[in-house]
Design an enzyme around this catalytic site. Structure first.
Site, mmCIF file in Angstrom:
data_model
loop_
_atom_site.group_PDB
_atom_site.id
_atom_site.type_symbol
_atom_site.label_atom_id
_atom_site.label_comp_id
_atom_site.label_asym_id
_atom_site.label_seq_id
_atom_site.Cartn_x
_atom_site.Cartn_y
_atom_site.Cartn_z
ATOM 1 N N GLU A 1 -34.506 -93.428 -14.359
ATOM 2 C CA GLU A 1 -35.164 -91.941 -15.108
ATOM 3 C C GLU A 1 -34.651 -91.888 -16.359
ATOM 4 O O GLU A 1 -35.415 -92.126 -17.082
ATOM 5 C CB GLU A 1 -33.800 -90.965 -14.760
ATOM 6 C CG GLU A 1 -34.576 -90.072 -12.941
ATOM 7 C CD GLU A 1 -33.513 -89.043 -13.180
ATOM 8 O OE1 GLU A 1 -34.214 -87.827 -13.378
ATOM 9 O OE2 GLU A 1 -33.537 -88.924 -11.549
ATOM 10 N N GLU B 1 -37.632 -81.350 -6.931
ATOM 11 C CA GLU B 1 -37.504 -82.590 -7.872
ATOM 12 C C GLU B 1 -38.693 -83.147 -7.850
ATOM 13 O O GLU B 1 -39.305 -84.062 -6.391
ATOM 14 C CB GLU B 1 -36.095 -82.914 -8.273
ATOM 15 C CG GLU B 1 -37.041 -83.933 -9.389
ATOM 16 C CD GLU B 1 -35.652 -84.917 -9.335
ATOM 17 O OE1 GLU B 1 -34.667 -85.323 -8.541
ATOM 18 O OE2 GLU B 1 -34.737 -85.080 -10.449
ATOM 19 N N ASN C 1 -38.448 -84.611 -16.656
ATOM 20 C CA ASN C 1 -38.275 -83.723 -15.430
ATOM 21 C C ASN C 1 -38.120 -82.534 -15.759
ATOM 22 O O ASN C 1 -36.666 -82.631 -15.972
ATOM 23 C CB ASN C 1 -37.338 -85.314 -15.086
ATOM 24 C CG ASN C 1 -37.377 -85.140 -13.714
ATOM 25 O OD1 ASN C 1 -37.608 -84.223 -13.774
ATOM 26 N ND2 ASN C 1 -36.104 -86.007 -13.144
ATOM 27 N N CYS D 1 -31.880 -81.925 -9.641
ATOM 28 C CA CYS D 1 -31.032 -82.701 -8.849
ATOM 29 C C CYS D 1 -29.527 -83.511 -9.376
ATOM 30 O O CYS D 1 -29.127 -82.590 -8.982
ATOM 31 C CB CYS D 1 -32.167 -83.726 -9.358
ATOM 32 S SG CYS D 1 -31.242 -85.060 -7.526
ATOM 33 N N ASN E 1 -34.324 -85.521 -5.360
ATOM 34 C CA ASN E 1 -34.647 -86.894 -4.555
ATOM 35 C C ASN E 1 -33.009 -88.007 -4.692
ATOM 36 O O ASN E 1 -33.243 -88.199 -6.036
ATOM 37 C CB ASN E 1 -35.202 -87.458 -5.711
ATOM 38 C CG ASN E 1 -36.680 -86.764 -5.448
ATOM 39 O OD1 ASN E 1 -37.945 -87.074 -4.724
ATOM 40 N ND2 ASN E 1 -37.087 -85.732 -6.316
ATOM 41 N N LYS F 1 -34.577 -81.352 -17.882
ATOM 42 C CA LYS F 1 -33.349 -81.868 -16.455
ATOM 43 C C LYS F 1 -33.042 -82.832 -18.186
ATOM 44 O O LYS F 1 -33.448 -83.158 -18.825
ATOM 45 C CB LYS F 1 -34.023 -83.148 -15.535
ATOM 46 C CG LYS F 1 -32.704 -83.547 -14.944
ATOM 47 C CD LYS F 1 -33.346 -84.183 -14.223
ATOM 48 C CE LYS F 1 -32.052 -85.239 -12.671
ATOM 49 N NZ LYS F 1 -32.380 -85.896 -12.119
HETATM 50 N N1 CDT Z 1 -33.040 -87.588 -8.810
HETATM 51 C C1 CDT Z 1 -31.764 -87.755 -9.087
HETATM 52 O O1 CDT Z 1 -30.643 -87.522 -10.001
HETATM 53 N N2 CDT Z 1 -30.685 -89.124 -8.309
HETATM 54 C C2 CDT Z 1 -30.038 -88.614 -8.066
HETATM 55 C C3 CDT Z 1 -28.740 -90.110 -7.596
HETATM 56 C C4 CDT Z 1 -28.149 -90.260 -7.918
HETATM 57 S S1 CDT Z 1 -27.194 -91.313 -7.320
HETATM 58 C C5 CDT Z 1 -25.188 -90.558 -7.515
HETATM 59 C C6 CDT Z 1 -28.705 -87.710 -7.622
HETATM 60 O O2 CDT Z 1 -27.851 -87.292 -8.559
HETATM 61 O O3 CDT Z 1 -29.267 -87.044 -6.644
#
Ligand code: CDT
Length: 305
Positions: free
Chosen positions: A144, A48, A108, A170, A195, A125
């Site tokens: 985000e 991502e 995204n 993600c 990420n 996304k």
């Molecule tokens: N980038 C991204 O979507 N990160 C989220 C962080 C959430 S923390 C549970 C993820 O789901 O990894």
């Protein structure tokens, strides 16, 4: 030789410093693409937001600085080299990036680029985690919802070669609908980048489980939908935020067949058998024979029966 075999790589990235130019980052991606090609990979999945540090971790006050993180077209002058490398090497890739549209909308996004260097599929996304407003006192941000709109393209599936490919990004991997919608549309391989911070400031009890929950989500998605999942991390400590690695290639059995060992730039490569999807979907996950969606929301008071 397996029936319908495909060699795939998850191209994990280590941190991208804020000081890195896009040219420097693209050079890293090209190096990984070249190594993947030398290992026989036909499809390479990058993380991502693979062209920049994960800027939603910061509150960026200066709008002109914020806009530097988005791509207005793909390929553009700074990314053309990656597309040229793909067509020279005859390797397809999935790239996550921050998209700014001509109408000034922000997503995204991930694209599937074929081995001729043509964008053949795009996904924006849908499950945006985090907040719209700056979280005062938090060790880092997850903005985000501030920097992106919810994706408006649904969970599409695109045929590439003899495989049906779906994309996710993600946080999407934590939601069963992501995989199920694409499985119902015939997806055999779901490619996703992530990420993921090692710490969740608003839910610290999950910190010790972050790697487990990463694999759990992807393994459950793969097994319950009889599909391959290729999950690629941006790992390591990026501008003070520690992110997990654990990039993995996961079979329709739910088993991890290959996983990253480091927190840096690393290729995870495996030959996958697309017909394993067919076999699982003919049997235990034969959706038309065994799923009963028409019964899921019947509202009858069982006590009155
Ligand atoms: N980038 C991204 O979507 N990160 C989220 C962080 C959430 S923390 C549970 C993820 O789901 O990894």
């Amino acid at each position: 030789m397996k029936s319908r075999a495909l060699t795939v790589s998850a191209a994990q990235l280590g941190p991208i410093p804020r000081s890195a130019t896009k040219a420097e980052t693209v050079a890293r991606l090209i190096k990984l693409l070249e190594s993947a090609a030398s290992e026989g990979a036909q499809l390479v999945v990058f993380p991502e937001a693979a062209l920049t540090p994960f800027f939603p971790h910061w509150f960026v006050r200066d709008r002109s600085e914020l806009l530097t993180f988005y791509e207005t077209r793909l390929p553009g002058p700074e990314t053309q080299g990656l597309f040229d490398a793909a067509s020279e090497l005859q390797v397809a890739f999935v790239l996550g990036y921050a998209e700014r549209t001509a109408a000034n909308r922000f997503f995204n996004t991930a694209v599937l680029v074929d081995e001729l260097g043509e964008v053949i599929h795009k996904y924006r996304k849908i499950h945006l985690p985090g907040f719209e407003l700056k979280q005062e006192g938090a060790p880092f941000q997850n903005l985000e919802k501030r920097y992106f709109e919810v994706g408006d393209l649904g969970f599409g599936v695109r045929r590439w070669g003899n495989a049906e490919i779906g994309l996710a990004i993600c946080n999407d991997r934590r939601w069963p609908e992501t995989y199920r919608v694409m499985a119902l549309r015939g997806a055999e391989v779901v490619c996703l980048g992530y990420n993921t911070p090692a710490l969740t400031p608003h839910l610290p009890e999950s910190d010790r489980l972050v790697d487990f929950q990463n694999h759990l989500s992807m393994q459950a998605g793969a097994y319950q939908n009889a599909m391959w999942v290729i999950g690629t991390a941006k790992a390591g400590t990026e501008e003070g935020v520690c992110q997990i690695g654990g990039s993995a290639i996961i079979a329709p059995s739910g088993e991890i067949v290959a996983t990253a060992r480091t927190m840096g730039d690393e290729l995870v490569t495996a030959e996958i058998d697309l017909d394993m999807v067919t076999r699982y979907r003919r049997d235990v996950f034969n959706f038309s024979q065994h799923r009963r969606p028409e019964h899921y929301s019947i509202i009858t008071d069982p006590v009155s029966l």
